[in-house]
Scaffold this motif. Structure first.
Motif, PDB file in Angstrom:
ATOM      1  N   GLY A  11      -2.239 -21.526  16.058  1.00 32.53           N
ATOM      2  CA  GLY A  11      -2.531 -21.327  14.636  1.00 32.53           C
ATOM      3  C   GLY A  11      -3.239 -22.509  14.005  1.00 32.53           C
ATOM      4  O   GLY A  11      -4.071 -22.341  13.099  1.00 32.53           O
ATOM      5  N   ASP A  12      -2.936 -23.712  14.464  1.00 32.44           N
ATOM      6  CA  ASP A  12      -3.630 -24.911  13.972  1.00 32.44           C
ATOM      7  C   ASP A  12      -5.109 -24.844  14.327  1.00 32.44           C
ATOM      8  O   ASP A  12      -5.986 -25.227  13.540  1.00 32.44           O
ATOM      9  CB  ASP A  12      -3.054 -26.187  14.604  1.00 32.44           C
ATOM     10  N   VAL A  13      -5.368 -24.370  15.547  1.00 30.40           N
ATOM     11  CA  VAL A  13      -6.744 -24.258  16.032  1.00 30.40           C
ATOM     12  C   VAL A  13      -7.491 -23.163  15.276  1.00 30.40           C
ATOM     13  O   VAL A  13      -8.642 -23.347  14.871  1.00 30.40           O
ATOM     14  CB  VAL A  13      -6.754 -24.014  17.556  1.00 30.40           C
ATOM     15  N   ALA A  14      -6.837 -22.028  15.050  1.00 28.43           N
ATOM     16  CA  ALA A  14      -7.468 -20.943  14.292  1.00 28.43           C
ATOM     17  C   ALA A  14      -7.806 -21.406  12.871  1.00 28.43           C
ATOM     18  O   ALA A  14      -8.912 -21.142  12.369  1.00 28.43           O
ATOM     19  CB  ALA A  14      -6.555 -19.721  14.253  1.00 28.43           C
ATOM     20  N   ALA A  15      -6.886 -22.113  12.240  1.00 27.94           N
ATOM     21  CA  ALA A  15      -7.148 -22.633  10.893  1.00 27.94           C
ATOM     22  C   ALA A  15      -8.278 -23.660  10.920  1.00 27.94           C
ATOM     23  O   ALA A  15      -9.126 -23.683  10.023  1.00 27.94           O
ATOM     24  CB  ALA A  15      -5.880 -23.252  10.311  1.00 27.94           C
ATOM     25  N   GLY A  16      -8.305 -24.494  11.951  1.00 28.39           N
ATOM     26  CA  GLY A  16      -9.391 -25.463  12.093  1.00 28.39           C
ATOM     27  C   GLY A  16     -10.731 -24.775  12.246  1.00 28.39           C
ATOM     28  O   GLY A  16     -11.741 -25.222  11.680  1.00 28.39           O
ATOM     29  N   ALA A  17     -10.763 -23.668  12.987  1.00 28.12           N
ATOM     30  CA  ALA A  17     -12.014 -22.926  13.169  1.00 28.12           C
ATOM     31  C   ALA A  17     -12.494 -22.326  11.848  1.00 28.12           C
ATOM     32  O   ALA A  17     -13.692 -22.378  11.533  1.00 28.12           O
ATOM     33  CB  ALA A  17     -11.833 -21.835  14.217  1.00 28.12           C
ATOM     34  N   LEU A  18     -11.575 -21.789  11.068  1.00 24.20           N
ATOM     35  CA  LEU A  18     -11.947 -21.240   9.753  1.00 24.20           C
ATOM     36  C   LEU A  18     -12.455 -22.340   8.825  1.00 24.20           C
ATOM     37  O   LEU A  18     -13.471 -22.178   8.146  1.00 24.20           O
ATOM     38  CB  LEU A  18     -10.761 -20.517   9.123  1.00 24.20           C
TER      39      LEU A  18
END
Length: 191
Positions: free
Chosen positions: A168-175
């Motif tokens: 989830g940290d990575v997904a938020a970083g991508a957004l």
């Protein structure tokens, strides 16, 4: 005894957040439990190479050697990295303050590990910067889109693989990186 009023939908929102957190932890545990000795060294090296956006800045330096579109794409990419890094590290991590994963509890293989950052976990700054760079450079050099986004995806995954971020940290970083890349492109197009 008076009953405390609960805003409509509050329990649904907290249930959804709980479920998303459970899924995030389960995905992290699944990655940690998957035996991938062939990938471990390469992903650890990639994760370390992405520290301080070294990969993106190296690519930008090479692009800057090309006059015209290459130089402009490099400048836009570096601006996007700066914006993403500041947004993730100075704003996002300070607002959310999510603790880093417990690698010991998840039994992340030692050969995968990189030093655990002292900062909060959410969002992934490495991912935000890599995606922002890919987005910004691709706007000026469309042929670079596929390799740069593949690289950004690999950087994001490497952060989960090495045990320092939840998915989830990575997904938020991508957004966040996408938004910062778009902002940098818009800024440079307006000039």
């Amino acid at each position: 005894m008076a009953e405390t009023a609960v805003a409509p939908g509050t329990s649904r929102v907290s249930s959804l957040l709980h479920d998303l957190q459970q899924l995030d932890h389960a995905l992290y545990a699944a990655v940690a439990a998957t035996d991938t000795p062939t990938l471990d060294t390469g992903l650890r090296r990639l994760s370390r190479a992405a520290d301080n956006s070294k990969i993106s800045l190296t690519i930008a330096a090479l692009l800057a050697l090309r006059p015209g579109r290459g130089r402009r794409a490099a400048l836009t990419g570096v601006a996007a990295v700066g914006l993403a890094s500041a947004s993730a590290n100075l704003v996002g991590k300070e607002l959310v303050r999510r603790p880093r994963p417990d690698r010991a509890a998840a039994e992340v293989v030692a050969d995968r590990q990189v030093p655990m950052p002292a900062s909060a976990s959410f969002p992934s700054g490495h991912t935000a910067s890599a995606v922002a760079f890919a987005f910004a450079v691709s706007a000026g050099l469309p042929a670079a889109a596929v390799p740069l986004f593949l690289l950004a995806t690999a950087v994001g995954y490497s952060r989960v693989h090495t045990g320092v971020h939840y998915p989830g940290d990575v997904a938020a970083g991508a957004l966040l990186g996408t938004a910062c890349g778009a902002a940098a492109v818009a800024l440079f197009r307006s000039r």
